[in-house]
Write a protein that holds these residues in place. Structure first.
Motif, PDB file in Angstrom:
ATOM      1  N   GLY A  94      37.847  99.648  82.126  1.00  0.00           N
ATOM      2  CA  GLY A  94      36.552  98.462  82.039  1.00  0.00           C
ATOM      3  C   GLY A  94      35.209  98.905  82.583  1.00  0.00           C
ATOM      4  N   PRO A 126      30.511  99.895  77.668  1.00  0.00           N
ATOM      5  CA  PRO A 126      32.059 100.001  77.737  1.00  0.00           C
ATOM      6  C   PRO A 126      32.333 101.419  78.117  1.00  0.00           C
ATOM      7  N   THR A 139      36.378  99.774  66.262  1.00  0.00           N
ATOM      8  CA  THR A 139      36.936  98.697  67.017  1.00  0.00           C
ATOM      9  C   THR A 139      36.186  97.470  66.862  1.00  0.00           C
ATOM     10  N   SER A 143      37.368  91.629  65.926  1.00  0.00           N
ATOM     11  CA  SER A 143      36.538  90.591  66.060  1.00  0.00           C
ATOM     12  C   SER A 143      35.937  89.693  64.942  1.00  0.00           C
ATOM     13  N   ARG A 154      47.675  91.165  67.475  1.00  0.00           N
ATOM     14  CA  ARG A 154      48.008  91.768  68.864  1.00  0.00           C
ATOM     15  C   ARG A 154      49.689  91.691  69.119  1.00  0.00           C
ATOM     16  N   ARG A 231      46.506 101.920  68.693  1.00  0.00           N
ATOM     17  CA  ARG A 231      46.160 100.763  69.571  1.00  0.00           C
ATOM     18  C   ARG A 231      44.612 100.930  69.897  1.00  0.00           C
ATOM     19  N   PHE A 235      42.229  97.766  69.160  1.00  0.00           N
ATOM     20  CA  PHE A 235      42.071  97.332  70.463  1.00  0.00           C
ATOM     21  C   PHE A 235      41.134  98.042  71.437  1.00  0.00           C
ATOM     22  N   SER A 237      39.817 100.776  74.228  1.00  0.00           N
ATOM     23  CA  SER A 237      40.653 101.150  75.271  1.00  0.00           C
ATOM     24  C   SER A 237      41.233 100.011  76.106  1.00  0.00           C
ATOM     25  N   GLU A 238      41.482  98.913  75.634  1.00  0.00           N
ATOM     26  CA  GLU A 238      42.044  97.743  76.376  1.00  0.00           C
ATOM     27  C   GLU A 238      43.634  98.145  76.710  1.00  0.00           C
ATOM     28  N   ASN A 239      43.912  98.149  78.043  1.00  0.00           N
ATOM     29  CA  ASN A 239      45.193  98.051  78.284  1.00  0.00           C
ATOM     30  C   ASN A 239      45.974  99.209  77.777  1.00  0.00           C
TER      31      ASN A 239
END
Length: 381
Positions: A94, A126, A139, A143, A154, A231, A235, A237-239
């Protein structure tokens, strides 16, 4: 090499992630302790991944001096900081962790580098992984979708069965505007936001349609929840689970990587020319990314025969095709190339990043033999 990449501005980070999978790299080249490995530097991931195999030497080369500067930053972090700083600066924990990591990193950087990267992270809070021209474009797709469609996308990383995952995609997600928006976002006009339009001069396929068909195929054959590139593509680097990261960014390999750093040399230049110069004669394995995407088929043939002339030095090369099919056997092919057919076909069918067309492996030991490679087949329903 006559490449369109020589005609674009090399004044920023174009790639902040290497999209060629490390498992493909390892299987294609079978790196051994006696090897000198040449790798197109890009964001440095595969140069570092090659080091983990403990070869005799790794040379990372790139035409873009800013990409070399990016790799130098990662080398500095690995040498002088703990793994948490690398993880933080990449953006895997994050924006707050990026800022904290920068505070530690700034203390050890020489003044000129410190000023450059301080300004960089003000613009890219980020972190590194999302900062490349290509990565920020890719990425940004999610959005653009309606919130309800985003939620459906997702869901794709929550399934434990390929059959259920694919049924969901075809019955639920394809009933939305997802397909139309994906193809439009990644068509040739919009794709130039991620890559300079001059780099598509020799493209044989339309980006949006081709990439969508490859995505659909991947969803029918593997669990994308376990696919790092899928991923990150959607998305960022989210999760991201630690186990899915490229090996060079995993904590378990950090000390080995640090020990191997003295074997890595950075060079600003062109990979093919390096292979043909005296210093490059020592190279036994080479990962050339997708550099042949930016050349004509005639230029590719000229280069391949130059590198793999009968009786030449031992050399094994892997490269990736995106919207071209360089290395395919056609009636216009003057002489069959030394393609490792079995390995190339196997890797093309299992390539981790869905958007590549295929993978090719050339080996000087096969020069003079009759080699045929079939391109990756995309099945449609």
């Amino acid at each position: 090499m006559e490449s369109e990449f020589c005609n674009v501005a090399l004044d920023r980070i174009r790639y902040s992630l290497v999209w060629e999978d490390s498992h493909t790299l390892y299987r294609a080249l079978a790196i051994r302790p006696t090897d000198h490995v040449l790798v197109v530097a890009s964001a440095g991931c595969n140069a570092l991944n090659a080091l983990l195999k403990k070869p005799r030497q790794v040379t990372a080369i790139d035409l873009n001096p800013v990409q070399i500067q990016l790799v130098q930053l990662k080398l500095h972090i690995i040498q002088y900081h703990e793994h948490g700083v690398l993880r933080g600066i990449l953006g895997l924990a994050g924006p707050e962790a990026v800022a904290a990591a920068w505070q530690q990193l700034a203390l050890t950087l020489p003044v000129p580098e410190r000023g450059y990267w301080e300004a960089f992270f003000r613009v890219h809070p980020p972190g590194l992984l999302a900062a490349g021209r290509l990565e920020s474009y890719l990425t940004g797709f999610l959005s653009t979708l309606a919130p309800a469609v985003q939620r459906k996308v997702r869901r794709l990383i929550q399934f434990k069965s390929v059959a259920v995952q694919y049924a969901y995609f075809t019955q639920v997600l394809e009933a939305t505007s997802f397909r139309e928006q994906f193809i439009e976002y990644f068509d040739e006009v919009n794709l130039s936001k991620g890559r300079d339009p001059r780099l598509f001069r020799y493209a044989e396929e339309s980006g949006g349609e081709a990439f969508y068909n490859r995505l659909r195929e991947t969803l029918s054959t593997e669990l994308v929840r376990d696919n790092f590139f899928f991923r990150f593509f959607f998305f960022g680097s989210e999760n991201l689970p630690e186990s899915l990261l490229p090996p060079c960014y995993q904590a378990q390999h950090y000390e080995v990587l640090r020990q191997q750093l003295p074997k890595l040399t950075l060079v600003t230049g062109e990979a093919v020319e390096f292979l043909c110069c005296p210093a490059g004669q020592d190279v036994t394995k080479a990962s050339l990314s997708n550099i042949f995407e930016y050349t004509s088929s005639t230029e590719f043939q000229r280069i391949a025969h130059r590198l793999f002339a009968a009786g030449g030095r031992p050399l094994r090369v892997v490269y990736w095709n995106l919207l071209q099919d360089q290395g395919a056997v056609t009636p216009q092919t003057p002489t069959p190339l030394p393609v490792d057919t079995v390995v190339s076909e196997s890797l093309s069918g299992q390539e981790a990043c869905f958007y590549f067309r295929n993978v090719r492996v050339l080996d000087s030991r096969l020069a003079g033999s009759s080699s045929v490679i079939t391109k990756r087949v995309v099945h449609h329903e």
